[in-house]
Design a protein around this motif. Structure first.
Motif, PDB file in Angstrom:
ATOM      1  N   TYR A 294       0.631  -1.018  -0.045  1.00 46.11           N
ATOM      2  CA  TYR A 294      -0.071  -0.065   0.054  1.00 46.11           C
ATOM      3  C   TYR A 294       0.984   1.285   0.048  1.00 46.11           C
ATOM      4  CZ  TYR A 294      -4.210  -2.504   1.235  1.00 46.11           C
ATOM      5  OH  TYR A 294      -5.462  -3.108   1.103  1.00 46.11           O
ATOM      6  N   HIS A 295       0.306   2.102  -0.836  1.00 45.00           N
ATOM      7  CA  HIS A 295       0.861   3.592  -0.712  1.00 45.00           C
ATOM      8  C   HIS A 295      -0.069   4.324   0.155  1.00 45.00           C
ATOM      9  CE1 HIS A 295       2.268   7.750  -1.189  1.00 45.00           C
ATOM     10  NE2 HIS A 295       0.826   8.178  -1.639  1.00 45.00           N
ATOM     11  N   LEU A 296       0.346   4.503   1.424  1.00 45.41           N
ATOM     12  CA  LEU A 296      -0.359   5.254   2.489  1.00 45.41           C
ATOM     13  C   LEU A 296       0.060   6.666   2.371  1.00 45.41           C
ATOM     14  CD1 LEU A 296      -2.696   4.958   4.669  1.00 45.41           C
ATOM     15  CD2 LEU A 296      -0.910   4.571   6.191  1.00 45.41           C
ATOM     16  N   GLY A 297      -1.001   7.726   2.117  1.00 52.61           N
ATOM     17  CA  GLY A 297      -0.545   9.147   1.882  1.00 52.61           C
ATOM     18  C   GLY A 297      -1.503  10.030   2.839  1.00 52.61           C
ATOM     19  N   ASP A 298      -0.776  10.765   3.647  1.00 46.40           N
ATOM     20  CA  ASP A 298      -1.503  11.796   4.505  1.00 46.40           C
ATOM     21  C   ASP A 298      -1.092  13.048   3.959  1.00 46.40           C
ATOM     22  OD1 ASP A 298      -2.551  10.041   6.583  1.00 46.40           O
ATOM     23  OD2 ASP A 298      -0.733   9.405   7.291  1.00 46.40           O
ATOM     24  N   TYR A 299      -1.928  13.677   3.397  1.00 45.18           N
ATOM     25  CA  TYR A 299      -2.036  15.074   2.814  1.00 45.18           C
ATOM     26  C   TYR A 299      -2.606  16.305   3.666  1.00 45.18           C
ATOM     27  CZ  TYR A 299      -0.596  12.120  -1.183  1.00 45.18           C
ATOM     28  OH  TYR A 299      -0.259  11.128  -1.763  1.00 45.18           O
ATOM     29  N   GLU A 300      -1.769  17.323   3.911  1.00 42.69           N
ATOM     30  CA  GLU A 300      -2.317  18.107   5.025  1.00 42.69           C
ATOM     31  C   GLU A 300      -2.457  19.308   4.138  1.00 42.69           C
ATOM     32  OE1 GLU A 300       0.727  18.521   7.847  1.00 42.69           O
ATOM     33  OE2 GLU A 300       0.312  16.638   8.869  1.00 42.69           O
ATOM     34  N   VAL A 301      -3.763  20.392   4.466  1.00 45.24           N
ATOM     35  CA  VAL A 301      -4.130  21.393   3.728  1.00 45.24           C
ATOM     36  C   VAL A 301      -4.385  22.345   4.991  1.00 45.24           C
ATOM     37  CG1 VAL A 301      -4.829  20.264   1.629  1.00 45.24           C
ATOM     38  CG2 VAL A 301      -6.450  20.795   3.811  1.00 45.24           C
TER      39      VAL A 301
ATOM     40  N   ASP B 258      -8.870   0.606  -6.655  1.00 45.32           N
ATOM     41  CA  ASP B 258      -9.323   2.118  -6.752  1.00 45.32           C
ATOM     42  C   ASP B 258      -8.572   2.783  -5.547  1.00 45.32           C
ATOM     43  OD1 ASP B 258     -10.761   1.666  -9.070  1.00 45.32           O
ATOM     44  OD2 ASP B 258     -12.472   1.448  -7.940  1.00 45.32           O
ATOM     45  N   LEU B 259      -8.763   4.114  -5.604  1.00 44.11           N
ATOM     46  CA  LEU B 259      -8.008   4.937  -4.456  1.00 44.11           C
ATOM     47  C   LEU B 259      -9.255   4.841  -3.137  1.00 44.11           C
ATOM     48  CD1 LEU B 259      -6.122   7.207  -3.580  1.00 44.11           C
ATOM     49  CD2 LEU B 259      -7.894   8.801  -4.627  1.00 44.11           C
ATOM     50  N   GLU B 260      -8.458   4.163  -2.102  1.00 39.01           N
ATOM     51  CA  GLU B 260      -9.352   4.261  -0.658  1.00 39.01           C
ATOM     52  C   GLU B 260      -9.092   5.808  -0.118  1.00 39.01           C
ATOM     53  OE1 GLU B 260      -8.437   0.658   1.330  1.00 39.01           O
ATOM     54  OE2 GLU B 260      -7.725  -0.206  -0.421  1.00 39.01           O
ATOM     55  N   VAL B 261     -10.051   6.374   0.134  1.00 39.77           N
ATOM     56  CA  VAL B 261     -10.357   7.671   0.906  1.00 39.77           C
ATOM     57  C   VAL B 261     -10.593   7.422   2.153  1.00 39.77           C
ATOM     58  CG1 VAL B 261     -10.886  10.037   0.818  1.00 39.77           C
ATOM     59  CG2 VAL B 261     -10.609   8.716  -1.321  1.00 39.77           C
ATOM     60  N   PHE B 262      -9.853   7.757   3.323  1.00 33.45           N
ATOM     61  CA  PHE B 262     -10.163   7.398   4.596  1.00 33.45           C
ATOM     62  C   PHE B 262     -10.829   8.994   5.393  1.00 33.45           C
ATOM     63  CE2 PHE B 262      -7.066   4.290   3.959  1.00 33.45           C
ATOM     64  CZ  PHE B 262      -7.536   3.179   4.512  1.00 33.45           C
ATOM     65  N   GLY B 263     -10.805   9.802   4.361  1.00 28.43           N
ATOM     66  CA  GLY B 263     -11.326  11.178   4.766  1.00 28.43           C
ATOM     67  C   GLY B 263     -10.437  11.920   5.796  1.00 28.43           C
TER      68      GLY B 263
ATOM     69  N   VAL C 181      -4.990  20.565   8.611  1.00 27.10           N
ATOM     70  CA  VAL C 181      -5.908  19.489   8.350  1.00 27.10           C
ATOM     71  C   VAL C 181      -5.559  18.191   7.738  1.00 27.10           C
ATOM     72  CG1 VAL C 181      -8.212  18.756   8.039  1.00 27.10           C
ATOM     73  CG2 VAL C 181      -7.874  21.103   8.898  1.00 27.10           C
ATOM     74  N   GLY C 182      -5.300  17.090   8.140  1.00 24.71           N
ATOM     75  CA  GLY C 182      -5.082  15.912   7.570  1.00 24.71           C
ATOM     76  C   GLY C 182      -5.782  14.952   6.881  1.00 24.71           C
ATOM     77  N   VAL C 183      -5.749  14.810   5.381  1.00 23.96           N
ATOM     78  CA  VAL C 183      -6.521  13.801   4.549  1.00 23.96           C
ATOM     79  C   VAL C 183      -5.840  12.632   4.241  1.00 23.96           C
ATOM     80  CG1 VAL C 183      -8.193  13.701   2.715  1.00 23.96           C
ATOM     81  CG2 VAL C 183      -8.041  15.975   3.975  1.00 23.96           C
ATOM     82  N   ARG C 184      -6.368  11.425   4.508  1.00 16.60           N
ATOM     83  CA  ARG C 184      -5.675  10.388   4.306  1.00 16.60           C
ATOM     84  C   ARG C 184      -6.379   9.581   3.293  1.00 16.60           C
ATOM     85  NH1 ARG C 184      -4.198   6.582   9.361  1.00 16.60           N
ATOM     86  NH2 ARG C 184      -2.679   8.206   9.377  1.00 16.60           N
TER      87      ARG C 184
END
Length: 768
Positions: free
Chosen positions: A617-624, A657-662, A671-674
Motif C-alpha cells: 500500500y501507498h499510504l498518503g497523509d496530505y495536509e491542507v 481504486d483509490l481508498e479515501v479515509f477522509g 488538517v490531515g486527509v488520508r
C-alpha cells in the motif's frame, strides 16, 4: 667376456670350493668320526655353515692360489661396508679388469704366429666374401625398397599437413600418418632382412645352412635399422608432416644423421665385429675391441653434444617462451639448461653397461631407449591430444541451453581440473614405464603383486567415485537450474521456491562433498570410524562453545520454514532495512538504499518486517490549511489518481481504486486527509512517488494551500490602538534607512527622528 668383477669373483670362489671338495672328499671322509655314508656335498655344506671352518677353507684356497699376503680378517658380525668403500671396490675391480684384459689381449697378439695367421685368413676368404654378399644384398634391397616407398612417405606427409589447421582432428591425422609411415618403414626393413636371409640360407653355402657370421649381421641389421626407423619417426628430415619434434628440416637432418651414424657404429661394432673376433681370433682381443669401440663412440658423442650445447638451449628457451602452459614452460627451461648433462649421462651409461655387462648391454640399452622414447612420445601425444580435444569448449544443443542456461559453463568449469588430473596420470605412467625400461622399477612385477593390483584397483575406484559425484552434482544443479528458469518451466518461480532451492543447493553440495570425502578415505584404506567419532565430539564441543552459531542455524531454519524472508524481499530485520540479496542457513545479506551491504545473523533478528508479501500500500497523509474545503481537497486527490491510472506503466501495478479515509487529524496549522493505493508488492514506493507528483500539481492548480511553518513579527501596540513605527535598515551598497508599514495597523511608519511616546531606545540609540 669382461664380466662384473664381483660376479666373476663369486663364480671363481664357488668353482674353487667345489673343486677342493671333490679333491679332499676322501680325506675328509677318512678323518670323519661318523664316516658312515655321508656325502661330500653334505660335508661341504657343513663346512660352509661353520664360521671357523669356512674361514680356514678360504685361507687355504688363497694359499693354494698363490695369493700374496695374509688373508684378510673377517668383518665383524653385523658390520657392512660403507657406500664409499663399495664404490671404491667397484671402480678398483673395473680398473683391474681393464688392465687384466689388455694384458691378456697383448699376450694373445704376441703369441700369434704370422704363418698360421696368414693360413687362417686365407681360409676365411670365402667366408668373408659370402658375408660381404649378404651385406650388399640386404643394404641394396633396403635402399631400393626405401626408394620405392618414398612416394608413400611424401603423400602421408602432405595428407598430415593438409589437416594441420583442424585442431584435434589435425593432430589425429598426423598421428595416423606417422604410424602409417612407421609401418611402411618397418615393412621395408623386414623385406630387406628377408632378402639377405634368403640369400644366405638358399644361395650361399650349403642349402638350408647359414654361417654364424651372416646370422650375426642379419640380426644386427634388423635391430639397428628398427632403431634408426624410430629415429626417423622422431626427426623425419625429409617429411615435415611426419616430424614429431618441432624443428627445421636442416636441423632435423643433422640430428638424424648423427644419431644414425652413432647407432650403426656401436651396433655393428658390438653385434658383428666383436663376436666375429671372439670366434675367429681370441675372446680377449674381442673384449679390447669392444672397449675401444665404446670409448670412441663416447668421445664422438661428447664432442657433438658440447658443440650443440648452446644452440639446443636457445631453441628450447624459444619454445619455452612461446608455451602457453606454465608447466610446459618450466619443463622446457629446465631441459634447456641441463639437456647436455642427460645426454652425456646416457652415453656414459651405455659405455659403462657395455664394459660391465658385455653379453647383454647393447640389447638392454636399445630396449630401454626404445621403451623410453615410446613412453615419452606416447605420453606427450596423449597430453597434446587431450588438450586440443577436451581443452576446447563443450557446446550443448540450443534447446538444452534454453532449459539449462548454466549447464555449458558448468561442464566447461570441470575441463581444466580434468586435464590436470589426466596429465598427472599420464606423467606417472610415463615415469613408471621409463623406470621399468632402465630396470630401476619392475612395473610388471609390481602390477602382478598384491600391492600393485590393490593400488591400481583403488585408483580406478576412487576415479569412478569422483566421476559419479561430479555427475550427481551436475544433475542436481541442472535440475535446480531448470526449476528456477522461467523459460524452461513456463512460469516465474516464486520467491519462496527460489530461496528454498538455493539453500537446498548449498546444503546438498556440503553433504555430497562430505560423503564423497568419507567414501574416498575409506576406499584408500583410512579408517573413518575415528574421524566420525571425532567429528561427533567436535560437534558437541562446538555446540557448547558456539551457542550463538547454533542459535543462528536454528532461527534460520524456522525463518525459512515459516517463509518469513525470501531473496529479493525488502525487509526490516535486526535494525537494518534493505533488499535481501543472499540467504544462508545462518545469516542473510541486506543491501540498503545507500548501497551498503549488511550481513545480519539470524540470532540478532527478533522481528521481521517484510514489505513484499502478497501486496503493498501507498499510504498518503496530505495536509491542507484550515481555510480549505476538505471535500474539494478529496475531489482533487481523486482527480490526481484518475490521471495516475492513465499511465500504462503505473496502472499495471495498481490493484484497486483509490481508498479515501477522509479527515484523520487536526494538526496545529493543518488538517490531515488520508488516502491509500493498493499495489503489487514492492511497487508501493514507485506508485507513491508518481502519485505525490500529481497531487502537488492538482492542489497548486486549485490554489489549495499546503501549509508550511510561518513566522509573524509583532512590534507591539499603543493603548489607543496605534502601532509604533518599525525601523528597518536596508543595506544595498550604501547605508539607507527606509520606513516600512506597520504590520499591525497598516499605518506608514515615521522617520527615526520622530520617536513616538513610550518607544524604548535600543543600545545603539535606535528603536526596536
Amino acid at each position: 667376456m669382461l664380466l662384473n668383477p664381483f660376479r666373476g669373483g663369486l663364480y671363481g670362489l664357488l668353482t674353487a670350493v667345489l673343486a677342493l671338495a671333490l679333491i679332499a672328499g676322501p680325506a675328509l671322509a677318512g678323518a670323519s668320526d661318523d664316516g658312515g655314508g655321508q656325502s661330500e656335498a653334505q660335508r661341504l655344506a657343513d663346512i660352509l655353515e661353520d664360521d671357523e671352518a669356512r674361514e680356514r677353507l678360504i685361507s687355504e684356497l688363497r694359499g693354494a692360489a698363490g695369493d700374496a699376503g695374509e688373508a684378510p680378517e673377517p668383518a665383524d658380525d653385523g658390520e657392512a661396508a660403507s657406500l664409499p668403500r663399495q664404490v671404491a671396490d667397484f671402480t678398483q675391480g673395473i680398473a683391474e679388469g681393464f688392465v687384466s684384459e689388455f694384458r691378456e689381449a697383448g699376450a694373445v697378439l704376441g703369441g700369434i704366429r704370422f704363418d698360421e695367421t696368414g693360413a687362417g685368413l686365407a681360409a676365411l676368404g670365402p667366408v668373408a666374401l659370402e658375408l660381404g654378399l649378404v651385406i650388399v644384398a640386404a643394404i641394396a634391397a633396403f635402399l631400393v625398397l626405401r626408394r620405392l616407398a618414398r612416394p608413400l612417405f611424401a603423400r602421408a606427409s602432405a595428407w598430415a599437413q593438409s589437416g594441420a589447421q583442424t585442431g584435434g582432428m589435425g593432430l589425429l591425422r598426423r598421428a595416423v600418418a606417422v604410424i602409417g609411415a612407421a609401418i611402411v618403414d618397418l615393412i621395408v626393413i623386414v623385406l630387406a632382412y628377408l632378402v639377405g636371409y634368403a640369400l644366405a640360407l638358399f644361395v650361399l653355402g650349403e642349402p638350408g645352412a647359414m654361417d654364424m657370421r651372416q646370422a650375426l649381421f642379419l640380426n644386427a641389421f634388423l635391430l639397428i635399422e628398427v632403431f634408426k626407423a624410430l629415429i626417423r619417426i622422431i626427426f623425419a628430415s625429409r617429411d615435415d608432416g611426419l616430424r614429431l619434434l618441432p624443428m627445421q628440416a636442416e636441423e632435423a637432418a643433422y640430428w638424424n644423421l648423427w644419431l644414425a651414424r652413432l647407432a650403426g657404429f656401436i651396433g655393428y661394432g658390438l653385434m658383428v665385429v666383436v663376436p666375429i673376433i671372439n670366434a675367429d681370433l681370441a675372446v680377449e682381443l674381442g673384449r679390447v675391441v669392444a672397449v675401444l669401440i665404446m670409448a670412441a663412440a663416447f668421445l664422438y658423442a661428447l664432442s657433438i653434444i658440447m658443440q650443440n650445447r648452446q644452440r639446443v638451449r636457445e631453441r628450447l628457451e624459444e619454445r619455452a617462451s612461446a608455451a602457453e602452459m606454465a608447466f610446459t614452460r618450466t619443463l622446457l627451461q629446465m631441459l634447456g639448461r641441463s639437456w647436455h648433462l642427460f645426454a652425456i649421462a646416457y652415453f656414459a651409461a651405455l659405455a659403462l653397461a657395455t664394459l660391465v655387462r658385455p653379453e647383454d648391454a647393447l640389447p638392454f640399452m636399445v630396449q630401454a631407449t626404445v621403451q623410453t622414447l615410446v613412453a615419452a612420445g606416447g605420453g606427450l601425444f596423449l597430453s597434446v591430444l587431450l588438450t586440443q580435444v577436451i581443452g576446447r569448449r563443450i557446446h550443448v544443443p540450443a534447446e538444452t541451453r534454453v532449459r539449462f542456461p548454466s549447464l555449458e559453463e558448468r561442464l566447461n568449469a570441470f575441463v581444466p581440473t580434468t586435464l590436470k588430473i589426466v596429465r598427472g596420470v599420464i606423467l606417472v605412467t610415463v615415469l613408471a614405464l621409463v623406470l621399468d625400461a632402465w630396470a630401476i622399477f619392475d612395473l610388471g612385477a609390481w602390477l602382478a603383486s598384491e600391492a600393485g593390483a590393490g593400488t591400481l584397483a583403488t585408483a580406478v575406484t576412487v576415479a569412478l567415485i569422483l566421476a559419479f559425484a561430479v555427475a550427481v552434482w551436475i544433475g542436481v544443479a541442472s535440475w535446480i537450474e531448470q526449476r528456477l528458469n522461467p523459460d524452461a518451466r513456463g512460469t516465474e518461480p516464486g520467491a519462496r521456491e527460489k530461496t528454498l532451492l538455493a539453500i537446498f543447493r548449498n546444503a546438498f553440495a556440503i553433504i555430497l562433498i562430505t560423503m564423497t570425502a568419507m567414501i574416498v578415505l575409506s576406499e584408500i584404506g583410512i579408517n573413518i570410524g575415528p574421524l566420525i567419532a571425532g567429528a561427533g565430539v567436535l560437534g558437541l564441543a562446538v555446540g557448547f562453545g558456539a551457542q550463538k552459531l547454533v542459535q543462528d542455524v536454528i532461527t534460520g531454519v524456522f525463518i525459512q520454514l515459516e517463509n518469513a524472508i525470501n531473496t529479493g524481499d525488502f525487509v526490516t530485520a535486526g535494525g537494518m532495512s534493505g533488499t535481501v540479496e543472499k540467504l544462508t542457513i545462518r545469516s542473510m545479506g541486506l543491501r540498503d538504499l545507500a548501497g551498503t551491504y549488511h550481513m545480519v545473523p539470524f540470532s540478532s533478528v527478533d522481528a521481521v518486517s517484510n514489505f513484499m508479501r502478497d501486496y503493498g500500500y501507498h499510504l498518503g497523509d496530505y495536509e491542507v490549511a484550515y481555510r480549505e474545503d476538505t471535500d474539494q481537497v478529496i475531489e482533487h486527490l481523486q482527480n490526481a489518481f484518475d490521471e495516475l491510472m492513465q499511465d500504462e506503466e503505473q496502472s499495471k501495478v495498481i490493484l484497486g481504486d483509490l481508498e479515501v479515509f477522509g479527515v484523520t487529524a487536526f494538526n496545529d496549522s493543518s488538517v490531515g486527509v488520508r488516502v491509500r493505493i493498493k499495489t503489487v508488492p514492492g511497487m508501493q514506493w514507485a506508485v507513491g512517488r508518481a502519485y505525490n507528483r500529481l497531487v502537488k500539481r492538482h492542489l497548486d492548480a486549485a490554489d489549495i494551500e499546503i501549509p508550511y511553518p510561518h513566522m509573524t513579527l509583532y512590534f507591539g501596540q499603543e493603548k489607543d490602538g496605534s502601532a509604533p513605527p518599525a525601523q528597518v535598515r536596508m543595506l544595498d551598497g550604501s547605508r539607507r534607512e527606509k520606513p516600512v508599514q506597520d504590520a499591525g495597523s497598516g499605518a506608514t511608519g515615521k522617520p527615526a527622528g520622530d520617536r513616538q511616546p513610550g518607544a524604548k531606545p535600543t543600545d545603539d540609540g535606535e528603536n526596536e
